[in-house]
Design a protein around this motif. Sequence first.
Motif, PDB file in Angstrom:
ATOM      1  N   MET A  79      36.491 -37.032   8.470  1.00 48.26           N
ATOM      2  CA  MET A  79      35.393 -37.840   8.904  1.00 48.26           C
ATOM      3  C   MET A  79      34.222 -37.989   8.243  1.00 48.26           C
ATOM      4  O   MET A  79      33.576 -36.939   7.953  1.00 48.26           O
ATOM      5  CB  MET A  79      35.123 -37.794  10.556  1.00 48.26           C
ATOM      6  N   ILE A  80      33.793 -39.207   7.716  1.00 46.60           N
ATOM      7  CA  ILE A  80      32.670 -39.357   7.113  1.00 46.60           C
ATOM      8  C   ILE A  80      31.627 -40.184   7.784  1.00 46.60           C
ATOM      9  O   ILE A  80      31.848 -41.311   8.355  1.00 46.60           O
ATOM     10  CB  ILE A  80      32.825 -40.115   5.575  1.00 46.60           C
ATOM     11  N   MET A  81      30.525 -39.686   8.115  1.00 52.91           N
ATOM     12  CA  MET A  81      29.423 -40.322   8.970  1.00 52.91           C
ATOM     13  C   MET A  81      28.038 -40.369   7.881  1.00 52.91           C
ATOM     14  O   MET A  81      27.682 -39.483   7.495  1.00 52.91           O
ATOM     15  CB  MET A  81      29.061 -39.265  10.168  1.00 52.91           C
ATOM     16  N   ASP A  82      27.952 -41.736   7.894  1.00 51.23           N
ATOM     17  CA  ASP A  82      26.348 -42.049   7.284  1.00 51.23           C
ATOM     18  C   ASP A  82      25.480 -42.003   8.460  1.00 51.23           C
ATOM     19  O   ASP A  82      25.937 -43.019   9.676  1.00 51.23           O
ATOM     20  CB  ASP A  82      26.379 -43.227   6.688  1.00 51.23           C
ATOM     21  N   VAL A  83      24.377 -41.482   8.574  1.00 55.33           N
ATOM     22  CA  VAL A  83      23.320 -41.493   9.693  1.00 55.33           C
ATOM     23  C   VAL A  83      22.126 -41.808   9.343  1.00 55.33           C
ATOM     24  O   VAL A  83      21.687 -41.513   8.296  1.00 55.33           O
ATOM     25  CB  VAL A  83      23.304 -40.126  10.372  1.00 55.33           C
ATOM     26  N   ASP A  84      21.137 -42.276  10.182  1.00 50.53           N
ATOM     27  CA  ASP A  84      19.728 -42.568   9.775  1.00 50.53           C
ATOM     28  C   ASP A  84      19.216 -41.669  10.227  1.00 50.53           C
ATOM     29  O   ASP A  84      19.358 -40.369  10.956  1.00 50.53           O
ATOM     30  CB  ASP A  84      19.505 -43.849  10.392  1.00 50.53           C
ATOM     31  N   ASP A 143      24.346 -46.213  18.926  1.00 54.47           N
ATOM     32  CA  ASP A 143      23.201 -45.859  19.461  1.00 54.47           C
ATOM     33  C   ASP A 143      22.496 -44.641  19.243  1.00 54.47           C
ATOM     34  O   ASP A 143      21.449 -44.265  19.412  1.00 54.47           O
ATOM     35  CB  ASP A 143      23.292 -46.005  20.979  1.00 54.47           C
ATOM     36  N   GLY A 144      23.331 -43.633  18.692  1.00 51.92           N
ATOM     37  CA  GLY A 144      23.076 -42.169  18.251  1.00 51.92           C
ATOM     38  C   GLY A 144      22.566 -41.973  16.782  1.00 51.92           C
ATOM     39  O   GLY A 144      22.285 -41.143  16.462  1.00 51.92           O
ATOM     40  N   GLY A 145      22.386 -43.245  16.205  1.00 51.53           N
ATOM     41  CA  GLY A 145      21.805 -43.301  14.759  1.00 51.53           C
ATOM     42  C   GLY A 145      22.855 -43.244  13.809  1.00 51.53           C
ATOM     43  O   GLY A 145      22.561 -42.758  12.413  1.00 51.53           O
ATOM     44  N   ILE A 146      24.021 -43.371  14.394  1.00 51.25           N
ATOM     45  CA  ILE A 146      25.272 -43.287  12.987  1.00 51.25           C
ATOM     46  C   ILE A 146      25.526 -44.621  12.713  1.00 51.25           C
ATOM     47  O   ILE A 146      25.723 -45.638  13.342  1.00 51.25           O
ATOM     48  CB  ILE A 146      26.359 -42.646  13.620  1.00 51.25           C
ATOM     49  N   ILE A 147      25.248 -44.966  11.372  1.00 55.02           N
ATOM     50  CA  ILE A 147      25.177 -46.421  10.842  1.00 55.02           C
ATOM     51  C   ILE A 147      26.635 -46.532  10.273  1.00 55.02           C
ATOM     52  O   ILE A 147      27.270 -48.006  10.152  1.00 55.02           O
ATOM     53  CB  ILE A 147      24.115 -46.535   9.908  1.00 55.02           C
ATOM     54  N   ASP A 148      27.422 -45.678   9.852  1.00 57.95           N
ATOM     55  CA  ASP A 148      28.735 -45.896   9.414  1.00 57.95           C
ATOM     56  C   ASP A 148      29.514 -44.659   9.546  1.00 57.95           C
ATOM     57  O   ASP A 148      29.077 -43.569   9.762  1.00 57.95           O
ATOM     58  CB  ASP A 148      28.835 -46.188   8.016  1.00 57.95           C
ATOM     59  N   LEU A 149      30.875 -44.951  10.152  1.00 56.89           N
ATOM     60  CA  LEU A 149      31.586 -43.851  10.873  1.00 56.89           C
ATOM     61  C   LEU A 149      33.130 -44.351  10.101  1.00 56.89           C
ATOM     62  O   LEU A 149      33.433 -45.209  10.553  1.00 56.89           O
ATOM     63  CB  LEU A 149      31.693 -43.517  11.986  1.00 56.89           C
ATOM     64  N   GLN A 150      33.649 -43.307   9.362  1.00 53.12           N
ATOM     65  CA  GLN A 150      35.164 -43.478   8.806  1.00 53.12           C
ATOM     66  C   GLN A 150      36.020 -42.314   9.080  1.00 53.12           C
ATOM     67  O   GLN A 150      35.408 -41.023   8.923  1.00 53.12           O
ATOM     68  CB  GLN A 150      35.040 -43.857   7.657  1.00 53.12           C
ATOM     69  N   ILE A 151      37.309 -42.538   9.327  1.00 54.69           N
ATOM     70  CA  ILE A 151      38.040 -41.328   9.647  1.00 54.69           C
ATOM     71  C   ILE A 151      39.429 -41.609   8.531  1.00 54.69           C
ATOM     72  O   ILE A 151      39.882 -42.806   8.505  1.00 54.69           O
ATOM     73  CB  ILE A 151      38.638 -41.466  10.945  1.00 54.69           C
ATOM     74  N   TYR A 152      39.751 -40.665   7.894  1.00 52.69           N
ATOM     75  CA  TYR A 152      40.814 -40.688   6.951  1.00 52.69           C
ATOM     76  C   TYR A 152      41.687 -39.425   7.438  1.00 52.69           C
ATOM     77  O   TYR A 152      41.473 -38.573   7.979  1.00 52.69           O
ATOM     78  CB  TYR A 152      40.284 -40.465   5.355  1.00 52.69           C
TER      79      TYR A 152
END
Length: 114
Positions: free
Chosen positions: A58-63, A41-50
Amino acid sequence: MNTRRLCFSCDLRDNPKLIEEYKQYHAKGNAWPEITKSIKDGGIIDLQIYLTGNRMFMIMDVDETFDPIKKAKEDAHNPKVQEWEELMWNYQQALPWAKEGEKWVPMEQVFQLE
């Protein structure tokens, strides 16, 4: 749709048992649905944690709708997000150079393959 990538880092407590518990909370299907809904809902379209050792990335792809200040305010007023954050803080620890109250530290991009 315009997207941008944001990267952050945070440490886990250097305890193998706690690290495994943290990984279980984040295993596929185990994250609380209220948390994943809040993220989306916050505009985060992908989030990954390594994870390597006890250091996380943490890698976040946001719109284009993502606003970190707005997201932080919404999270602060969401009891389930606060419950999750409090629980996760049992496993996490701030990086030595983190600002006061900062959990996930923004990372600086230093290379881009061209």
